[in-house]
Scaffold this active site. Structure first.
Site, PDB file in Angstrom:
ATOM      1  N   THR A 150       0.818  -1.213   0.000  1.00 38.56           N
ATOM      2  CA  THR A 150       0.000   0.000   0.000  1.00 38.56           C
ATOM      3  C   THR A 150       0.857   1.271   0.000  1.00 38.56           C
ATOM      4  O   THR A 150       0.513   2.246  -0.663  1.00 38.56           O
ATOM      5  CB  THR A 150      -0.905   0.012   1.234  1.00 38.56           C
ATOM      6  OG1 THR A 150      -0.121  -0.425   2.342  1.00 38.56           O
ATOM      7  CG2 THR A 150      -2.086  -0.910   1.059  1.00 38.56           C
ATOM      8  N   PHE A 169      -7.093   4.836   5.747  1.00 39.41           N
ATOM      9  CA  PHE A 169      -6.493   3.869   6.659  1.00 39.41           C
ATOM     10  C   PHE A 169      -7.545   3.070   7.421  1.00 39.41           C
ATOM     11  O   PHE A 169      -7.253   2.454   8.445  1.00 39.41           O
ATOM     12  CB  PHE A 169      -5.545   4.581   7.626  1.00 39.41           C
ATOM     13  CG  PHE A 169      -4.330   5.153   6.937  1.00 39.41           C
ATOM     14  CD1 PHE A 169      -3.267   4.336   6.575  1.00 39.41           C
ATOM     15  CD2 PHE A 169      -4.257   6.502   6.616  1.00 39.41           C
ATOM     16  CE1 PHE A 169      -2.146   4.845   5.928  1.00 39.41           C
ATOM     17  CE2 PHE A 169      -3.143   7.028   5.958  1.00 39.41           C
ATOM     18  CZ  PHE A 169      -2.087   6.196   5.615  1.00 39.41           C
ATOM     19  N   CYS A 224      -5.595   1.001  10.305  1.00 37.05           N
ATOM     20  CA  CYS A 224      -4.205   0.663  10.024  1.00 37.05           C
ATOM     21  C   CYS A 224      -3.292   0.970  11.209  1.00 37.05           C
ATOM     22  O   CYS A 224      -3.193   2.111  11.647  1.00 37.05           O
ATOM     23  CB  CYS A 224      -3.734   1.465   8.815  1.00 37.05           C
ATOM     24  SG  CYS A 224      -2.071   1.039   8.321  1.00 37.05           S
TER      25      CYS A 224
END
Ligand code: HEM
Length: 462
Positions: A271, A400, A407
């Site tokens: 990512t 996120f 995340c």
């Protein structure tokens, strides 16, 4: 009908296949379908259905952790063959999630970034050295491939003290290729028409071979640490091997550590690599933004040939941080996350949803909600200026994810990406020699496909 019983709108679908083709088509088309259908839509697949949400108000509601939690949907379920009960793929009620989260969280605090900074800078210098050579030779660089080298080596070194040395090899590390195939396989798997399983037997075997290979890489990483006798390094691996869980007093077990190492090698590089590649793409296509970003780095580092950015410099690159955010708005590189209701409930004041049902937040759609203004397709880093940020409704920006399953590596990714972007814009001119037109490659994550640049070292006059 009372307002409470309004059905969730469904785009037209095919008999039997339902919306299978829509869901397996490209992301841009799915986002466009959501734009036409509305902030919430039901999609049917053979034997199941899922709800796609893009509306800001609805996402604000879904962010309430007393009513919703992460849903491990079909694609993630499939990835459990790879990452088991690692943080990313763990079910909400799996005890190892809380245990590993508590053990690892301190390694991702803002303060912990100080400890990773020198290592991140070292890898960034391998990248600039490689780009120096390309600039001198007049050869092109494959942006996404090089960003992947960078982010993979960074997580290997910062997380596990293991050097994959990707810039020393002509091809990306075989782990990266195996992972790309496995992610693509996992994504295609969920779009298989029913009854066609046998056709995919060969692909399934290849998937399991790739998984076995990635497992071997991980075992080598752990073996190297154990063989070194090092019990004091406080990186991700050190914490997992030696920190007892504050609640149970036990460290993580070996099987779980293996799952976590795979998880971090995967989640920690794909990512961020995509995010860096999209940010460079936007900078190349928006000279005014590039000039501003460059001016910011020049103000910090002047025309030093080899600046030595300290940890705190990264926080000073505010405009580049805005560029990265705006890039993640348009192309969030993990483009969806899913939640499920803890109990049957009503959302948006009128749509019934059932306990455990998949509610997929399609972030590229959310990031184009009318709450962002009229011109949502326009790349405009000013949207993330402090003034504008304070005006924006909460929950419109979710690159996120959300809540306690958001995340864990967010600060890590932002520090790494801003540092690298700063060094690159300060050092190079980018020549868009092929007049690149954006083509998005989708596995479970997204990145610009076939984006190449030629480079020139900046001179004092540039
Ligand atoms: C979770 C995005 C970088 C490790 C997530 C989720 C998203 C996300 C959307 C939530 C997924 C879900 O709810 O199903 C991103 C983006 C990144 C990035 C856009 C870069 C720009 C990183 C890095 C690391 C990392 C650098 C590690 C060093 C993880 C882990 C989880 C996660 C372990 C699972 C957390 C949990 O459920 O406890 N990420 N991520 N990510 N990310 Fe990232």
């Amino acid at each position: 009908t009372t307002p409470e019983t309004l059905p969730i709108p469904e785009p037209p679908g095919l008999p039997l296949l339902g919306h299978l083709l829509d869901l397996s088509s490209d992301l841009g088309e799915l986002v466009e379908l959501a734009r036409r259908t509305g902030p919430i839509m039901r999609m049917r697949l053979p034997g199941q259905s899922l709800i796609v949400v893009t509306g800001g108000d609805l996402v604000a509601e879904l962010s309430d952790q007393t009513r919703f939690r992460k849903n491990v949907h079909q694609d993630l379920e499939y990835l459990r063959a790879l990452a088991g009960d690692g943080l990313f793929t763990a079910y909400g009620d799996e005890p190892n999630w809380r245990k590993a989260h508590d053990v690892l969280l301190p390694a991702f605090s803002l303060g912990a970034m100080r400890g990773y900074h020198a290592t991140m800078l070292g890898v960034a210098r391998s990248l600039t050295a490689s780009w120096d050579r390309a600039a001198a030779a007049g050869t092109e660089v494959d942006v996404a491939a090089d960003m992947t080298r960078l982010t993979f080596d960074t997580i290997g070194l910062c997380g596990f003290g293991f050097d994959f040395d990707s810039f020393g090899a002509p091809d990306p590390h075989p782990f990266v290729a195996a992972l790309a195939r496995a992610l693509e396989h996992a994504q295609k798997h969920s779009a298989r028409p029913p009854g066609t399983g046998l056709l995919f037997a060969g692909a399934d075997r290849a998937f399991h071979r790739d998984i076995a290979y990635m497992g071997e890489v991980v075992d080598e990483v752990v073996r190297a640490r154990r063989a070194s006798g090092d019990t004091s390094t406080d990186d991700l691996l050190g914490r997992m091997l030696h920190t007892p869980d504050p609640v149970t007093g036990e460290p993580l077990d070996d099987v779980n550590i293996r799952h976590q190492v795979i998880t971090f090698l995967v989640a920690g590089h794909e990512t961020t690599s995509g995010a860096l590649s999209f940010a460079l793409y936007h900078l190349v296509k928006h000279p005014e933004a590039l000039a501003r970003a460059r001016a910011e780095t020049d103000a910090l580092w002047g025309d030093t040939d080899r600046p030595d950015p300290g940890h705190d410099d990264v926080g000073r690159l505010r405009y580049l941080r805005q560029v990265l955010n705006e890039s993640l708005r348009l192309w969030p590189t993990a483009p969806a996350y899913a939640v499920e209701p803890l109990e049957d409930t009503v959302i948006g004041g009128r749509h019934r949803v059932s306990r455990g049902e998949t509610l997929l937040v399609l972030t590229p759609g959310l990031h184009r909600d009318p709450g962002w203004g009229d011109n949502v397709e326009l790349f405009d880093p000013e949207r993330f200026s402090p003034e504008r940020e304070s005006e924006r409704p909460a929950h419109l920006f979710k690159p996120f994810g959300s809540g306690e399953r958001a995340c864990i590596g967010r600060q890590f990714a932002l520090h790494e990406a801003v540092l690298v972007l700063g060094l690159l814009v300060h050092r190079f001119r980018f020549l868009d020699h092929a007049h690149y037109r954006l083509k998005v490659k989708e596995t479970l994550t997204i990145k610009p496909d076939g984006f190449t640049l030629r480079l020139r070292r900046r001179t004092a006059a540039d």
